[in-house]
Write a protein that holds these residues in place. Structure first.
Motif, PDB file in Angstrom:
ATOM      1  N   ASP A 297      36.190  34.689  36.114  1.00 26.60           N
ATOM      2  CA  ASP A 297      36.607  35.490  37.264  1.00 26.60           C
ATOM      3  C   ASP A 297      36.206  34.780  38.548  1.00 26.60           C
ATOM      4  O   ASP A 297      35.124  34.250  38.663  1.00 26.60           O
ATOM      5  CB  ASP A 297      36.032  36.911  37.195  1.00 26.60           C
ATOM      6  CG  ASP A 297      34.521  36.953  37.204  1.00 26.60           C
ATOM      7  OD1 ASP A 297      33.895  36.078  36.593  1.00 26.60           O
ATOM      8  OD2 ASP A 297      33.962  37.863  37.835  1.00 26.60           O
TER       9      ASP A 297
ATOM     10  N   ASP B 274      42.596  47.539  38.267  1.00 25.02           N
ATOM     11  CA  ASP B 274      42.376  48.587  39.270  1.00 25.02           C
ATOM     12  C   ASP B 274      42.971  48.202  40.616  1.00 25.02           C
ATOM     13  O   ASP B 274      43.100  49.038  41.504  1.00 25.02           O
ATOM     14  CB  ASP B 274      40.877  48.863  39.431  1.00 25.02           C
ATOM     15  CG  ASP B 274      40.297  49.526  38.199  1.00 25.02           C
ATOM     16  OD1 ASP B 274      41.009  50.297  37.522  1.00 25.02           O
ATOM     17  OD2 ASP B 274      39.116  49.267  37.887  1.00 25.02           O
ATOM     18  N   SER B 275      43.288  46.922  40.792  1.00 24.17           N
ATOM     19  CA  SER B 275      43.926  46.445  42.019  1.00 24.17           C
ATOM     20  C   SER B 275      44.835  45.282  41.634  1.00 24.17           C
ATOM     21  O   SER B 275      44.855  44.857  40.478  1.00 24.17           O
ATOM     22  CB  SER B 275      42.876  46.016  43.048  1.00 24.17           C
ATOM     23  OG  SER B 275      42.083  44.959  42.542  1.00 24.17           O
TER      24      SER B 275
ATOM     25  N   GLN C 262      37.129  39.553  42.806  1.00 21.25           N
ATOM     26  CA  GLN C 262      37.398  40.894  42.301  1.00 21.25           C
ATOM     27  C   GLN C 262      38.016  41.791  43.366  1.00 21.25           C
ATOM     28  O   GLN C 262      38.499  42.866  43.054  1.00 21.25           O
ATOM     29  CB  GLN C 262      36.110  41.523  41.766  1.00 21.25           C
ATOM     30  CG  GLN C 262      35.568  40.795  40.554  1.00 21.25           C
ATOM     31  CD  GLN C 262      34.230  41.313  40.092  1.00 21.25           C
ATOM     32  OE1 GLN C 262      33.621  42.170  40.695  1.00 21.25           O
ATOM     33  NE2 GLN C 262      33.746  40.747  39.002  1.00 21.25           N
ATOM     34  N   SER C 263      37.996  41.351  44.606  1.00 23.96           N
ATOM     35  CA  SER C 263      38.508  42.183  45.678  1.00 23.96           C
ATOM     36  C   SER C 263      38.980  41.291  46.823  1.00 23.96           C
ATOM     37  O   SER C 263      38.341  40.285  47.108  1.00 23.96           O
ATOM     38  CB  SER C 263      37.400  43.114  46.175  1.00 23.96           C
ATOM     39  OG  SER C 263      37.836  43.916  47.223  1.00 23.96           O
ATOM     40  N   PRO C 264      40.030  41.592  47.493  1.00 27.34           N
ATOM     41  CA  PRO C 264      40.941  42.706  47.248  1.00 27.34           C
ATOM     42  C   PRO C 264      41.898  42.433  46.096  1.00 27.34           C
ATOM     43  O   PRO C 264      42.550  43.336  45.600  1.00 27.34           O
ATOM     44  CB  PRO C 264      41.697  42.849  48.558  1.00 27.34           C
ATOM     45  CG  PRO C 264      41.752  41.460  49.102  1.00 27.34           C
ATOM     46  CD  PRO C 264      40.448  40.829  48.690  1.00 27.34           C
ATOM     47  N   VAL C 265      41.997  41.185  45.662  1.00 27.68           N
ATOM     48  CA  VAL C 265      42.863  40.806  44.549  1.00 27.68           C
ATOM     49  C   VAL C 265      41.989  40.244  43.431  1.00 27.68           C
ATOM     50  O   VAL C 265      41.113  39.404  43.683  1.00 27.68           O
ATOM     51  CB  VAL C 265      43.907  39.744  44.991  1.00 27.68           C
ATOM     52  CG1 VAL C 265      44.727  39.257  43.811  1.00 27.68           C
ATOM     53  CG2 VAL C 265      44.806  40.302  46.083  1.00 27.68           C
ATOM     54  N   VAL C 266      42.226  40.714  42.217  1.00 20.42           N
ATOM     55  CA  VAL C 266      41.508  40.186  41.055  1.00 20.42           C
ATOM     56  C   VAL C 266      42.108  38.826  40.732  1.00 20.42           C
ATOM     57  O   VAL C 266      43.313  38.710  40.496  1.00 20.42           O
ATOM     58  CB  VAL C 266      41.641  41.129  39.841  1.00 20.42           C
ATOM     59  CG1 VAL C 266      40.960  40.525  38.627  1.00 20.42           C
ATOM     60  CG2 VAL C 266      41.068  42.502  40.165  1.00 20.42           C
TER      61      VAL C 266
ATOM     62  N   GLN D  15      36.941  42.206  36.342  1.00 20.91           N
ATOM     63  CA  GLN D  15      36.698  43.197  37.391  1.00 20.91           C
ATOM     64  C   GLN D  15      35.250  43.664  37.421  1.00 20.91           C
ATOM     65  O   GLN D  15      34.915  44.637  38.091  1.00 20.91           O
ATOM     66  CB  GLN D  15      37.636  44.395  37.192  1.00 20.91           C
ATOM     67  CG  GLN D  15      39.098  43.991  37.326  1.00 20.91           C
ATOM     68  CD  GLN D  15      40.008  45.118  36.940  1.00 20.91           C
ATOM     69  OE1 GLN D  15      40.501  45.826  37.821  1.00 20.91           O
ATOM     70  NE2 GLN D  15      40.225  45.307  35.653  1.00 20.91           N
TER      71      GLN D  15
END
Length: 150
Positions: free
Chosen positions: A74, A39-40, A77-81, A119
């Motif tokens: 992970d 998604d990003s 998750q934001s702004p880059v996974v 994500q």
């Protein structure tokens, strides 16, 4: 619609039959499958391992003493996974045979699955979450020309 950017590291452990797995995972295909699930923008490492490494990682990080098909680590998750996806080649190959799928199609499914986990998607929290994640996987894979994996 432009797909998210992806910085991809694709790694293969040393194990018997690794050539078959390399052939099923050309870099451009791996990047395409993952980018469709993002998604990003993402920075993702994909590592293909043998059963011993897969079991050790699953035991150390999940407390489960067996090799599983995909593990997702992970980190953001934001702004880059940012994530590592570890796939256990012997498990993936066995499952592909049992499910009568090509090795590449099963890898595509598991890479999409792992990318969704990275994500925040989770199929173990509730039946509703599992259904939502499966529906998203089916949608993404369908867009890639891969039939419903379920």
């Amino acid at each position: 619609m432009a797909l998210p950017a992806l910085s991809l590291s694709l790694q293969f452990g040393r194990f018997k039959g690794v050539e078959r797995h390399r052939a099923a995972l050309p870099r451009h295909s791996v990047a395409r499958w993952i980018r469709h699930a993002l998604d990003s923008d993402g920075e993702i490492t994909v590592r293909i391992v043998d059963a011993e490494e897969g079991q050790r990682l699953n035991r150390e990080f999940r407390g489960k003493d067996y090799a599983t098909n995909v593990l997702t680590f992970d980190y953001a998750q934001s702004p880059v996974v940012m994530a590592d996806l570890v796939l256990c080649a012997p498990v993936v190959a066995r499952e592909a045979r049992e499910q009568r799928k090509t090795l590449a199609a099963h890898y595509a499914h598991l890479l999409v699955h792992g990318t969704l986990h990275a994500q925040g998607w989770d199929h173990e929290t509730s039946d509703e979450d599992a259904e939502a994640m499966e529906a998203r996987e089916i949608e993404i894979l369908g867009g890639l020309g891969i039939k419903n994996p379920y």
